[in-house]
Scaffold this active site. Sequence first.
Site, PDB file in Angstrom:
ATOM      1  N   ASP A 561       0.839  -1.187   0.000  1.00 60.85           N
ATOM      2  CA  ASP A 561       0.000   0.000   0.000  1.00 60.85           C
ATOM      3  C   ASP A 561       0.881   1.247   0.000  1.00 60.85           C
ATOM      4  O   ASP A 561       1.869   1.334   0.733  1.00 60.85           O
ATOM      5  CB  ASP A 561      -0.901  -0.010   1.245  1.00 60.85           C
ATOM      6  CG  ASP A 561      -1.792   1.205   1.321  1.00 60.85           C
ATOM      7  OD1 ASP A 561      -2.533   1.441   0.352  1.00 60.85           O
ATOM      8  OD2 ASP A 561      -1.736   1.912   2.335  1.00 60.85           O
ATOM      9  N   HIS A 564       4.909   4.199  -3.205  1.00 56.30           N
ATOM     10  CA  HIS A 564       5.697   5.359  -3.609  1.00 56.30           C
ATOM     11  C   HIS A 564       6.051   6.263  -2.433  1.00 56.30           C
ATOM     12  O   HIS A 564       7.008   7.021  -2.508  1.00 56.30           O
ATOM     13  CB  HIS A 564       4.943   6.170  -4.675  1.00 56.30           C
ATOM     14  CG  HIS A 564       3.528   6.489  -4.291  1.00 56.30           C
ATOM     15  ND1 HIS A 564       2.517   5.568  -4.431  1.00 56.30           N
ATOM     16  CD2 HIS A 564       2.976   7.591  -3.745  1.00 56.30           C
ATOM     17  CE1 HIS A 564       1.392   6.107  -3.984  1.00 56.30           C
ATOM     18  NE2 HIS A 564       1.639   7.329  -3.572  1.00 56.30           N
ATOM     19  N   ASP A 686     -10.118   1.526  -6.302  1.00 58.99           N
ATOM     20  CA  ASP A 686      -9.960   2.980  -6.251  1.00 58.99           C
ATOM     21  C   ASP A 686     -10.556   3.668  -7.478  1.00 58.99           C
ATOM     22  O   ASP A 686     -10.577   4.897  -7.537  1.00 58.99           O
ATOM     23  CB  ASP A 686      -8.468   3.349  -6.172  1.00 58.99           C
ATOM     24  CG  ASP A 686      -7.841   2.913  -4.855  1.00 58.99           C
ATOM     25  OD1 ASP A 686      -8.525   2.981  -3.824  1.00 58.99           O
ATOM     26  OD2 ASP A 686      -6.668   2.492  -4.865  1.00 58.99           O
TER      27      ASP A 686
END
Length: 1558
Positions: A561, A564, A686
Site C-alpha cells: 500500500d 511510492h 480505487d
Amino acid sequence: MAATKRPASQAIYLLPLTDSGAPAVPGTYVYLPPPCEPAYIVRFQIEGCSSVCRHGSLWVNIPVKGEKFRRSYYREYKLKPDFNGTTEIDIPIHEANAYSFYTTYTPLPQWSFTDVASPEPTRTPTYYIDVCPKLTLQGQQMPIDSIAVFSILSKFMGSYPTDWDNHLRGISQRGYNMVHFTPLMTRGDSNSPYSIFDQLQFDQGSFPNGEKDVARMVKKMQQELNMLAMTDVVWNHTANNSKWLEVHPEAGYNVDTAPWLRPALDLDTALMKYSKDLRVLGMPTKIGSIDDLLKIMDGVKQRVLGGCKLWEYYVLDVERDTDAIVQAWCAGEASFPENGFGQAGIRGLDEVKEWALKRKADWLVDFALRGGDRMGERFRRRMDPNVGAGLLSALFGRFDSRTSSTPDQRAAHGTIYRILEEVNLQFYREYDGDAAEIMEQLFNRIKYCRLDVHGPKLGEITVGSPLIEPYFTRLPLNETTKKHNPEALALVNNGWVWAADAMRDNAGWKSRAYLRREVIVWGDCVKLRYGDGPEDNPFLWDHMAKYTRLMAKYFQGFRIDNCHSTPIHLAEYMLDQARSVNPNIFVCAELFSGSEEMDFKFVMRLGICCLIRECMQAWSTQELSRLVHRHGGVPIGSFETDEVLNADRSIEDSAATNAKSPAKLEVIHKIKRSPVHALFMDCTHDNETPAQKRDARDTLPSAALVAMCASATGSVMGFDEIYPELIELVHEKRLYSSVNSTSGPVKAQAGEGGIGGIKKILNGIHVEMGKKEYTETYIHHDNEYITVHRVHPQTRRGYFLIAHTAFPGYGNGNGGLGPTKLPGTKAKLIGSWMLEVDNSPETRAMVTDDKKLLRGLPSQTKELRDIVVESMEDSTTINVPDKFPPGSIALFETWVPSAEHSEGLDKYVTTGARTAFKDLTLSDLNIILYRCDGEERDESENKDGTYNIPGHGQLVYAGLQGWWSVVSDIVNDNNLSHPLCNHLREGQWALDYCVGRLERVSKKRKYARIQAPAKWLKDRFDAIRKIPSYLLPRSFAMVIQTAYNAAVDRNLELMAENVRNGQQFLKSLALVSTQVTGYMNSASLWPDKSVPSMAAGLPHFAYDWARCWGRDICISARGLYMGTGRYADAKEHILAFASVLKHGMIPNLLGAGKLPRYNSRDSVWWFLQNIQDYTKIVPDGLDILQDKVKRRFFPYDDIWFPPNDKRAYSKSSTIEDVIQEALQRHASGMDFREYNAGPDIDSQMKSEGFNLKIWTDWETGIIFGGNQWNCGTWMDKMGESEKAGSKGVPGTPRDGAAVEITGMLYSCLRWVAQLHEDGDYKYEGVTLEGGKKVISFKAWADKIQANFERCYYVPRRPDQDVNYDVNTKIVNRRGIYKDLYRSGKEYEDYQLRPNFPVAMVVAPDLFDPEHALYALQMADRILLGPQGMKTLDPSDYNYRPYYINSEDSTDFHTSKGRNYHQGPEWLWPTGFFLRALLKFDLKRRKTPEERVESYQQVTRRLAGCMKAIQESAWAGLTELTQKDGAFCGDSCPTQSWSAGCIIDLFQDAREYELEESE
C-alpha cells in the site's frame, strides 16, 4: 548396446559487466525467471583487464543452496585479470529474491613516466538481480502472466464463513486464480481497512477465531477453489486510535521526534481553534459561495497566521543577536572565518567599510548564521556572536577600553542592528512565500470539500466536521500517555503530496509540506516514523516485522500500500522479513512516483513482480488501445535470439566430452531488456466504474481487452456485476451481492446479472495463454474498435479478439468496422456477445438506494449471431454483423496452417549448420562472410554487387556479415518496422540473393566446398518460404544468425589457440584477416597464379592495382597472419614481395608484380621486420631464409623490363639473399629516377619528386633519403590542388632519416648479426667503397646505438641541449623523440608525431628507458585519441585535424585532403604506441600486481577500439578518424593494419606471459 543418455542441460544467463562494473545489458535491469531444478546459473563475465579487476572483487549476496538470505552478507569473488581472456564467475540461483551485487577495486592512476600514488580503493554502485517468484497452485507452476487477480474489500463480504465461502466460490467459478484481500486486520475508528488498529490481530468481526479462520480460508482456497491469496501490507501508517501509539508515541512524528514540525503543529492547532470559533466570530459556518469562503480566508490570514506569529520560526531575534555580537566584540572574542574577507586579510579593512548594507548582511548569512539547517523553535536562526564581532572589528577596529580611541559602542550597536534587520528581510520574504502557499492550499482544499461540484460537499462546519482536516492526531491524555511529554502526544497524520519526490520524507526535516499544508491528509491514519534503520525506532521495526511475517505466513502475494511514499529501505527490510517466511512471495504495488526511472528504482531494489496499472484510466478508445499495447506482449513475429545462441550446441558439447557421465549441455540465454511488468486491472477498488466514467456497456470490451494482455490481470468485486459507482471505502456499510456468489456453478455462457459467464471464458483463455507462453501480440485501433491477436511464438496458435468499446456518444450502431483480414491464418469463432445495461436514472437510483446490499445495474450478456468467417486458402476474413453495438466482443481461436509444425521448423532452421560448414577453408569463409561491392563484382564479372535494401541502402558485404550487421541491430531492438523487415514481407528476393550467390560460386572448382553451406541455406530458406510473410523476418533472422554463427565458429576453429581461447575483442580482430584476404580475378600476389591476397582496406583498396600495398601488408601481416596462426598466408606474402625486390626496395604498389612502383623508402624495412617476426613466431620459421623465389628483376641490377620479357622471373634467390641485397644496396647508397617517371605513374608529383636518393651516414650508421618533393614513408599524401597552389607539394615529405626507419634498420641489423653468430645467416656484414671495405652488421648496429639518443632525443631542459644534436631555437616540445633527423625543413625534425613508438617496439635498446617513458607520457596525453593517434601535435602550426578529401578550396593546408597526416587520428599507430607503452612500462614493474597494472592501462586505452569494432557495420576498425574520434567519411571503414597492429599487442602480451611462465 545401451542407448547413450542425453546430457542434462544447464541454463546459463550471461551477465557481462562493463569496464565500470555495471551490467552490460539493455537498461541495466536484470530480471530473471523463477528458480528451477536444476538451478540455473548467472554467469558474470568481465573482459580482460577491466578496470574493476585492479585489486578487484565481485560481491554478491545470492546465497548458496540451503543458506538463509541475508541482505547485508555478500560473498567475495576475487577478480583475476587476464589480458587475453574473460573472467567468468558462475552463481546458481536457488530461490527468488531481489539480489544485489557490486564490485570493489582500486582505480587506475593516471599513467605517468614516474611512479605515482595509487588512488584509494572504491566501489561501484549496487546493482540488482531480481528473480521472479515461483508460484504454484495444486502442484502446477503459475507464471506471472497467467495470474488473474480478484480484489475484494473484506468489510463488505458479510458473515464468515457462509457469505465468504459463497463469494470465494463464485470468484473461483469465474476463473480467477488469486484473490486480493484488502487488509483483514482489526480496523480503527474510521472502519477503513487501511486504517489498521492492531497489525497483529485479524478482524474479529470477520474472523471470530482469528488466525485459525484465516488459515482455514486460505487452505480451502488453495485446495478446493484453486486460488492463491494476496493481501495489502500497510507499513506507512497505523490507525489514529491504535492503542500501542499511546505506549510508543515515538513511533510517530511529534515535536520530540521531529522538532521541525512545531510550526506546523502551531498552525494546525490554531486552525482547529479558528474552526471551532467561527460562529462566535460571526463567520459563516455553511459555505454557500466563494464570498463566504473569502470571508473565512480573511479570518485565517488575520487571526490564524497573525495569531500564530509563524514568522518567528523564520527570522532572527535582532535585539538578542545584536546584544550578543556587541558583547562579544567588547569582550575581544571576535572570530575571523577563513577566507571570510577574501584577499583583504583580517585587519584594517577599508574595503569592508565601503561595503553596501546588503553585502554586509550577505556576509553574515554566509559566515555567521547558525540554526538555519531546519525549522524548529521560534527564533532558532541566530548569528554566531564571535563571527559577528569579527565583522564589527572589520568595520570599527578592535574594541579596547584602555585606549582613548575606543570605537563608539552605541554606533557599533546601531550598525549591527541595521545589518541584522537587512538579514531579516530575506527571511521575512521566505515566510511570506510560505504564508501565501498556506493560504492557497487552504483555500483550494476548503473549496473542494465544501463547494466543488465533484467534491464531497461536507456541509456545515462543526466540531465533527472542522473547516479543514487536522494534520495531527492528538492522543488522549490518560494513565498511559501522561508519562510522555504532553506536546509529544500530537502525532502527524499520513497523506500524500501531489507530484512529490518519492524518495523524500514529507514529514522529514528537509520538507515543509506539513507547514505549507501541501499534504492531502488522511485524518484516520498516523504516519509512522522509521528513521534510517531499526536502531532509530526499535519497537516500531520489530512490531511491523512481526506483522509482515504474519502476512507472509498465510498469503502468497503482497500488495504494498502506498509504495511510492514508503521509505525504500523500510520496504526492503520488510520484504526480507516476508521472504524469510516465503521466498516466493508475489509482490505488486501501486507506484505514483511520476517517472519511469523512479519506478525502476523501486522495482529493482524491492523485487516487485508487477506494478498495478488501471484500464479505467483511459479516457478514449485510442488511449485504451495504447494501454493494451503497452501490456499486450511483444509484437507478433518478434525476434528470438536464444534458440540461435544454442544452435547445434549438442554436437559441439558431446564432441568435447569424453567423460563416463555425459557433461551438462549449456543452454545460453542473453538477458534481454525487461520492462516493468504489470498487473493490469480492468478496474480497481480505487477506480470509478465504467457506468460512471464511460458507458456501462464498456464493461465487457474492457474485460476482454485486459484478459488478452500478456501480463498478470485483475478485476474487483462489482465490476463483473456492473456496480453503478465506486464503493466508498470508509463510510459505506452495505454488503456485496453478486449473481455469481450463489452456491451453484457459473456457466461459461451469456446470461443475466453482469458478465460473469463471459468472464469465465476470458479468464480461462488468459490463464491458458499465460501458462503456455503466448507472448506475441498484435493490437490494432480502428475508430471505436480495438482488435487484439495474441499467439504462441512457436506453434503460432492463438486467440483473436474484436472489441467494440463503449464510450459516451458512441450510440448503438456497429461503428462501421470493415472486413478484418488475418493473412496466412485460419480462425474459428469461439463466441460473440454484447452487453445490455439498464442505466436509466430511475433504475440507477433504485439500485444505489438499496440500504442493505451493494447491487449491480440490471444487465445481461447476449449471444450475437451472423459473424461471418470466410476462408480463402490459408487466410481468413471476418465481418461483424450490423448488430454489433458498443459493448460487443467477438472471440476466435486461430492457427497458421503453414506453421503447424513451426516448433520443429525453428529447430530445423537453427541446426545442421555446423556440419554444413565444417570443411570450409578461410578462403571459402571470405566468400561466405564478406566481399564488399568491388570484390563481389570482381568475382561475378560485374554481374552482382552487394544487396540493396529499399529504404535502407546497400549492404556493406555480399556475405553473411553484410546481412548480420543489419539483422543483429534489428533483433536486439526487436525493430519489426525496419526497411529490411518490410522488404522481406513484400517478397523473397533477399532469400534468392543469399542462396543464388553461394550456388553460383560453389560451381567453381576452388570453391567446391561451399556447396554444402549453399545446400543448407537453400533447404532452410525453402522451409521458411511457406510461412506467412509477416513471420518471414523472424525466420530469416534465425537462418542468417545460425549460418553466421556457424561460419564464425568455423573461422575461429581454423585459427591459432590464442585466438580461439581469447576474449571477444581479439576474436573480432582476428576475423578481419578473413575479411581482407581472398582470391581476386583482378589482383594477385603473382602475375601467373591466383592466390589469396590481402586488401589494404575495404572498400577503397579492394581490387585491381589498388588492392596490394607493400607497406600496408607488411605492417599488417604480423597481426593478421602470424598472430592468428595463418602462417602459410604470411609466407606467401613474404615470398611474393621478395620476388619483386629492386633498388634494394620492395614496391609500395605490387600490381601482381607486373608494374611495381618503387617510391616508398620505408616499405622494405617493414618487409624485413616482417621476415624477422616470421622467423620468431612461426614454428621452424627460420626455414624461410632458405626458401627460393624467382625474381621479377635481376638481383643487384636496376634495369627495368616488362613482365612478359624472358628475363622476368628467370633468376632465383633465397630469402637470405634477398635480405642481404636490401642491406647491401642501402649500405652502398642509391640514386635513381623512377621508371616511367611522369604523369602515367603519378599525375600529381613534380618532376623532382621522381628522383630517389638514399644513402648511409657512416659516422652514425643512420640511413637518409628522399627530398622535399616526394613522400617516401607511410605519411605519403601529395598535394593535389591547383586552386590552393599545393599540387606537387607533399603534405609530409619526411625526407632525411625518419625515426621509425632508423629503428627498423637497427632491429634488422641486430637480428641478422645474431643469426650470423648462431650460424643461421651466412653473411657477416656489407661491403663499402666498391668492396674495398667491410663493416659487420654488429658494428653498423653499434654505430646507430651509440648515436641514436644524441641525434633524436630532445631533452626536457634547455641546459641539456649541449649533449644532443638540438637547435634550441626551433624546439616546440621537450622530452620527446624527433620524428625526423636532418630533414629538408629543420622544424619538421622536431614535430611530435606517433612514429617514434614504432622504433621503441622493434628496437627498445636504442632508448634510454627514462627518456622513453616520458616521451610515451607525452604521446599519451597529447596524441592519443579515443581510437587513433593524432598524426601531429595539436600545438603545431600545421595541425589540421579534419580530413576531407573532396574539399577543393584555396586553403593550402587542407585542400584536396593535403592534411591527411597533419592531425587526423590514425588507428594503426595506436597498436605500436600501446605495444611500446606495455614494453617499457613492464620493464619498471617489479611485482605481479604492478605488471597487471600495465595491462590495465593498456586495456583502458583500447576501449574506443573495442566499442568501434562492435558497432561497425564493416566489423572492422577504420583507417582514421577526425579530431577526438569523430567519424571521417573519407576513411576506409575497415583497414588491415588498424586491426593487425592491435592483434600485435595481444601477440606481445602472449609472448610476455610465456616468458614469465618460463
